[in-house]
Motif scaffolding. Structure first.
Motif, PDB file in Angstrom:
ATOM      1  N   LEU A   1      48.349   6.553  88.285  1.00 37.17           N
ATOM      2  CA  LEU A   1      48.934   5.268  88.669  1.00 37.17           C
ATOM      3  C   LEU A   1      49.596   5.434  90.033  1.00 37.17           C
ATOM      4  CD1 LEU A   1      49.713   2.318  87.749  1.00 37.17           C
ATOM      5  CD2 LEU A   1      51.901   3.307  87.037  1.00 37.17           C
ATOM      6  N   LYS A   2      49.185   4.644  90.975  1.00 39.39           N
ATOM      7  CA  LYS A   2      49.737   4.700  92.328  1.00 39.39           C
ATOM      8  C   LYS A   2      50.952   3.785  92.407  1.00 39.39           C
ATOM      9  CE  LYS A   2      48.451   3.963  97.173  1.00 39.39           C
ATOM     10  NZ  LYS A   2      47.380   3.462  98.089  1.00 39.39           N
ATOM     11  N   VAL A   3      52.085   4.341  92.828  1.00 34.63           N
ATOM     12  CA  VAL A   3      53.337   3.582  92.887  1.00 34.63           C
ATOM     13  C   VAL A   3      53.658   3.280  94.346  1.00 34.63           C
ATOM     14  CG1 VAL A   3      55.766   3.514  92.244  1.00 34.63           C
ATOM     15  CG2 VAL A   3      54.129   4.759  90.806  1.00 34.63           C
ATOM     16  N   ASP A   4      53.698   2.004  94.684  1.00 31.23           N
ATOM     17  CA  ASP A   4      54.010   1.556  96.039  1.00 31.23           C
ATOM     18  C   ASP A   4      55.335   0.805  96.044  1.00 31.23           C
ATOM     19  OD1 ASP A   4      51.600   2.555  97.141  1.00 31.23           O
ATOM     20  OD2 ASP A   4      50.531   0.795  96.371  1.00 31.23           O
ATOM     21  N   ASN A   5      55.776   0.465  97.240  1.00 24.88           N
ATOM     22  CA  ASN A   5      57.005  -0.311  97.415  1.00 24.88           C
ATOM     23  C   ASN A   5      56.626  -1.760  97.682  1.00 24.88           C
ATOM     24  OD1 ASN A   5      59.403  -1.531  98.294  1.00 24.88           O
ATOM     25  ND2 ASN A   5      60.175   0.387  99.126  1.00 24.88           N
ATOM     26  N   TYR A   6      57.130  -2.665  96.837  1.00 25.20           N
ATOM     27  CA  TYR A   6      56.869  -4.090  97.041  1.00 25.20           C
ATOM     28  C   TYR A   6      58.191  -4.838  96.977  1.00 25.20           C
ATOM     29  CZ  TYR A   6      55.031  -8.809  96.410  1.00 25.20           C
ATOM     30  OH  TYR A   6      54.760 -10.150  96.553  1.00 25.20           O
ATOM     31  N   ARG A   7      58.596  -5.385  98.109  1.00 21.23           N
ATOM     32  CA  ARG A   7      59.849  -6.140  98.214  1.00 21.23           C
ATOM     33  C   ARG A   7      61.041  -5.336  97.707  1.00 21.23           C
ATOM     34  NH1 ARG A   7      58.231 -12.405  96.519  1.00 21.23           N
ATOM     35  NH2 ARG A   7      56.721 -12.736  98.211  1.00 21.23           N
ATOM     36  N   GLY A   8      61.067  -4.082  98.099  1.00 23.37           N
ATOM     37  CA  GLY A   8      62.206  -3.236  97.779  1.00 23.37           C
ATOM     38  C   GLY A   8      62.216  -2.648  96.391  1.00 23.37           C
ATOM     39  N   ALA A   9      61.149  -2.839  95.619  1.00 22.84           N
ATOM     40  CA  ALA A   9      61.089  -2.309  94.255  1.00 22.84           C
ATOM     41  C   ALA A   9      59.753  -1.607  94.046  1.00 22.84           C
ATOM     42  CB  ALA A   9      61.262  -3.430  93.235  1.00 22.84           C
ATOM     43  N   PRO A  10      59.717  -0.570  93.198  1.00 25.27           N
ATOM     44  CA  PRO A  10      58.440   0.108  92.932  1.00 25.27           C
ATOM     45  C   PRO A  10      57.483  -0.791  92.164  1.00 25.27           C
ATOM     46  CG  PRO A  10      60.165   0.962  91.498  1.00 25.27           C
ATOM     47  CD  PRO A  10      60.842   0.054  92.476  1.00 25.27           C
ATOM     48  N   GLN A  11      56.213  -0.667  92.479  1.00 25.03           N
ATOM     49  CA  GLN A  11      55.174  -1.439  91.788  1.00 25.03           C
ATOM     50  C   GLN A  11      53.963  -0.548  91.570  1.00 25.03           C
ATOM     51  OE1 GLN A  11      54.033  -5.737  92.632  1.00 25.03           O
ATOM     52  NE2 GLN A  11      52.270  -4.715  93.527  1.00 25.03           N
ATOM     53  N   GLY A  12      53.443  -0.540  90.348  1.00 21.56           N
ATOM     54  CA  GLY A  12      52.294   0.282  90.015  1.00 21.56           C
ATOM     55  C   GLY A  12      50.983  -0.423  90.313  1.00 21.56           C
ATOM     56  N   ASN A  13      50.027   0.337  90.857  1.00 24.42           N
ATOM     57  CA  ASN A  13      48.698  -0.182  91.153  1.00 24.42           C
ATOM     58  C   ASN A  13      47.663   0.874  90.773  1.00 24.42           C
ATOM     59  OD1 ASN A  13      49.476  -2.706  92.889  1.00 24.42           O
ATOM     60  ND2 ASN A  13      50.620  -1.020  93.802  1.00 24.42           N
ATOM     61  N   LYS A  14      46.424   0.465  90.747  1.00 24.58           N
ATOM     62  CA  LYS A  14      45.355   1.415  90.476  1.00 24.58           C
ATOM     63  C   LYS A  14      45.207   2.390  91.636  1.00 24.58           C
ATOM     64  CE  LYS A  14      42.210  -1.022  87.349  1.00 24.58           C
ATOM     65  NZ  LYS A  14      40.810  -1.469  87.170  1.00 24.58           N
ATOM     66  N   GLY A  15      45.179   3.686  91.304  1.00 25.22           N
ATOM     67  CA  GLY A  15      44.890   4.699  92.294  1.00 25.22           C
ATOM     68  C   GLY A  15      43.491   5.252  92.092  1.00 25.22           C
ATOM     69  N   PRO A  16      43.012   6.119  92.981  1.00 17.84           N
ATOM     70  CA  PRO A  16      41.689   6.735  92.797  1.00 17.84           C
ATOM     71  C   PRO A  16      41.614   7.484  91.470  1.00 17.84           C
ATOM     72  CG  PRO A  16      42.536   7.135  95.014  1.00 17.84           C
ATOM     73  CD  PRO A  16      43.660   6.529  94.243  1.00 17.84           C
ATOM     74  N   GLY A  17      40.588   7.207  90.674  1.00 20.22           N
ATOM     75  CA  GLY A  17      40.441   7.845  89.375  1.00 20.22           C
ATOM     76  C   GLY A  17      41.311   7.251  88.291  1.00 20.22           C
ATOM     77  N   PHE A  18      41.844   6.060  88.517  1.00 18.73           N
ATOM     78  CA  PHE A  18      42.733   5.405  87.546  1.00 18.73           C
ATOM     79  C   PHE A  18      42.045   5.254  86.192  1.00 18.73           C
ATOM     80  CE2 PHE A  18      43.942   1.534  85.336  1.00 18.73           C
ATOM     81  CZ  PHE A  18      45.325   1.595  85.317  1.00 18.73           C
ATOM     82  N   SER A  19      42.803   5.515  85.123  1.00 20.87           N
ATOM     83  CA  SER A  19      42.311   5.265  83.767  1.00 20.87           C
ATOM     84  C   SER A  19      43.483   4.862  82.887  1.00 20.87           C
ATOM     85  CB  SER A  19      41.618   6.503  83.187  1.00 20.87           C
ATOM     86  OG  SER A  19      42.549   7.542  82.961  1.00 20.87           O
ATOM     87  N   CYS A  20      43.186   4.072  81.872  1.00 23.20           N
ATOM     88  CA  CYS A  20      44.246   3.564  80.999  1.00 23.20           C
ATOM     89  C   CYS A  20      43.735   3.465  79.566  1.00 23.20           C
ATOM     90  CB  CYS A  20      44.723   2.185  81.484  1.00 23.20           C
ATOM     91  SG  CYS A  20      46.019   1.451  80.459  1.00 23.20           S
ATOM     92  N   LEU A  21      44.517   4.008  78.639  1.00 17.28           N
ATOM     93  CA  LEU A  21      44.279   3.834  77.212  1.00 17.28           C
ATOM     94  C   LEU A  21      45.397   2.961  76.653  1.00 17.28           C
ATOM     95  CD1 LEU A  21      43.344   7.453  76.026  1.00 17.28           C
ATOM     96  CD2 LEU A  21      41.830   5.648  76.851  1.00 17.28           C
ATOM     97  N   VAL A  22      45.045   2.043  75.757  1.00 13.69           N
ATOM     98  CA  VAL A  22      46.032   1.152  75.151  1.00 13.69           C
ATOM     99  C   VAL A  22      45.992   1.345  73.639  1.00 13.69           C
ATOM    100  CG1 VAL A  22      46.855  -1.219  74.934  1.00 13.69           C
ATOM    101  CG2 VAL A  22      45.657  -0.506  77.015  1.00 13.69           C
TER     102      VAL A  22
END
Length: 396
Positions: free
Chosen positions: A80-101
Motif C-alpha cells: 500500500l503506497k501512502v501519500d500526503n493529501y491535504r496534510g493527511a496520509p492517504q493510501g493508494n495502490k502501489g506497484p504489486g498491490f494486493s488485497c484480501l478481505v
C-alpha cells in the motif's frame, strides 16, 4: 511479510498492513474511465478511531477493487503506497498491490475474498484475522452483530437509512432508473409509493415472490447507480446505503394522491457511502427472514394496492393495505412482519447497541446506547429522592 501498525504509518512509504474497515464507499465510476472506491481503515494501535487511514483505490474494472461488503470487514493489504493529501496520509495502490478481505464476524469462515487466486495465506495470517475479529467484536463502531440495524418497519419520512434486504424482482424503468422490489421481513408503517408494472419487463424469482407477497417495497435507483443495480439479479441479498425515505411529490399535471405517500429512492452521487453492496445470505440481518417467509400467508394481490394517477415515470402509485387486511396463519401471529405498531418512540436507532463489557473497557469520554436487564436500583424508597411541595401553601 512484515506488517505495520496504523499508528506507525508514515507518508511517502509503502507498507503491508492488517486492519478493519470503519467506513467505505462501494465502487462507483470515476470522472475518468476507471472505477473508484473509498475506505477508512482502523486497528487497535489507534487511540482514536477517527484517526484511521483513508484509502482511495482505482481500477479499470469494478471486480479488481477490494471486495469490501460491510463495516467491520478485515483487510490484508500488501504494498500500500501512502501519500500526503491535504496534510493527511492517504493510501493508494502501489506497484504489486494486493488485497484480501475477510468477514469480520466471529465464527465466520476465514476464506478470503480476492480478485486473484494467486496469494499465500499461512496459519500466522489466520491468527492475525482471529485477533482482529475479537477486537472488532468489542468495538461498537465496527461490530455489525451488535448494531441495531434499521428495518422497513422503522423508517420515517425524510430520513436516510442503510437497509439490508433481499431483491425479489427488478425492472429497467428507463435509461436513468431501475426498480427493485425488495423485502426484509417487515412492513413500513407509513403509506408508500408503488409502481404500476404493466408497461415494465419484470424479472423476478417466482417462488420467492409467491412466499413474500404483500411484503414487497419498491425502491427506485437513479443515475450513476443504474449500472451497479443491473449487475444484481432476483434472489440476491443487498445492502442499500443512504436510502432516502422521501415525501412523494407528484408532477404538476397530476392530481395529488388522497393520502400522503413516501417513496424509497437512491439518489445520484456517492455522499455518505451511498450505493449498493452485495451481502451473503448468512448475514445476521437476514436470520429472521426465512422463518417469516414460511410463516406468513398473505393473500392480497399487489394489484389491489394500486392507486390511480401517473407518476413522473409514467407509472401509478399505490399504498400498502391496512394491517387488518393481512391474513396470516395461526402460527405466525407473533412474526415481526405482521405485528401492528401502536406507537413509535425514538430510541436513537442510529446509535449502535453496546455490550456492557465494551463500555467498561472503552476510552472516555464517550456516549453509548445500552440494552440490559435491570438487576437492582437505589434508593428503594421514593421519599429519598422526591420532595413533596404544595404550590398553594408552599408546604414542604
Amino acid at each position: 511479510y512484515s506488517y505495520t501498525k496504523l499508528c506507525d504509518v508514515k507518508v511517502r512509504t509503502t507498507v503491508n498492513l492488517y486492519a478493519a474497515v470503519k467506513f467505505f464507499k462501494p465502487p462507483f465510476p470515476s470522472r475518468g474511465t476507471d472505477y473508484c472506491m473509498v475506505a477508512k481503515l482502523v486497528d487497535p494501535s489507534l487511540d482514536d478511531l477517527d484517526e484511521g487511514l483513508k484509502c482511495l483505490f482505482f481500477a479499470k474494472e469494478e471486480s479488481l477493487l477490494p471486495q469490501i461488503y460491510s463495516i467491520g470487514d478485515i483487510v490484508r493489504i500488501h504494498r500500500l503506497k501512502v501519500d500526503n493529501y491535504r496534510g493527511a496520509p492517504q493510501g493508494n495502490k502501489g506497484p504489486g498491490f494486493s488485497c484480501l478481505v475477510f468477514d469480520g464476524r466471529q465464527g465466520a469462515p476465514t476464506q478470503p475474498r480476492s480478485d486473484s487466486q494467486n496469494f499465500t495465506f499461512e496459519p500466522e495470517d489466520e491468527e492475525k484475522v482471529y485477533r482482529l475479529r475479537q477486537w472488532v467484536t468489542l468495538t461498537p463502531e465496527l461490530n455489525v452483530m451488535s448494531c441495531d440495524c434499521p428495518t422497513l418497519a422503522d423508517v420515517e419520512e425524510g430520513q436516510y437509512y442503510n437497509l439490508s434486504c433481499q431483491i425479489v424482482s427488478m425492472a429497467r424503468v428507463d435509461e436513468t432508473c431501475v426498480l427493485f422490489q425488495v423485502w426484509d421481513g417487515t412492513i413500513p408503517a407509513v403509506p408508500f409509493r408503488k409502481a404500476e408494472l404493466h408497461d415494465l419487463s419484470l424479472d423476478q424469482k417466482d417462488d420467492l415472490a409467491q412466499k413474500v407477497k404483500g411484503h414487497l417495497v419498491d425502491v427506485f435507483i437513479f443515475d450513476n447507480h443504474v449500472s451497479t443495480a443491473l449487475k444484481f439479479k432476483p434472489g440476491d441479498f443487498v445492502r442499500i446505503q443512504n436510502l432516502h425515505v422521501a415525501k412523494y411529490k407528484p408532477p404538476d399535471n397530476e392530481a395529488s394522491p388522497t393520502d400522503e405517500l413516501v417513496e424509497f429512492v437512491v439518489h445520484r452521487g456517492t455522499s455518505f457511502g451511498r450505493g449498493l453492496t452485495t451481502l451473503s445470505s448468512d448475514h445476521p440481518n437476514f436470520k429472521d427472514m426465512e422463518s417469516t417467509a414460511q410463516g406468513s400467508n398473505v393473500t392480497h394481490e399487489r394489484d389491489s394496492n394500486v392507486q390511480k394517477g401517473n407518476s413522473n415515470l409514467n407509472e401509478k402509485n399505490s399504498i400498502v393495505p391496512e394491517e387488518g387486511s393481512l391474513v396470516s396463519s395461526s402460527n405466525s401471529t407473533d412474526r415481526r412482519c405482521l405485528q401492528e405498531t401502536g406507537t413509535v418512540i425514538t430510541g436513537h436507532h442510529h446509535i449502535t447497541v453496546t455490550p456492557i463489557h465494551a463500555v467498561l473497557t472503552h476510552y472516555i469520554p464517550f456516549k453509548f446506547r445500552l440494552k440490559a436487564q435491570l438487576v437492582d436500583y437505589s434508593p428503594r424508597d421514593v421519599r429519598e429522592f422526591c420532595l413533596l411541595f404544595c404550590y398553594t401553601c408552599n408546604y414542604w
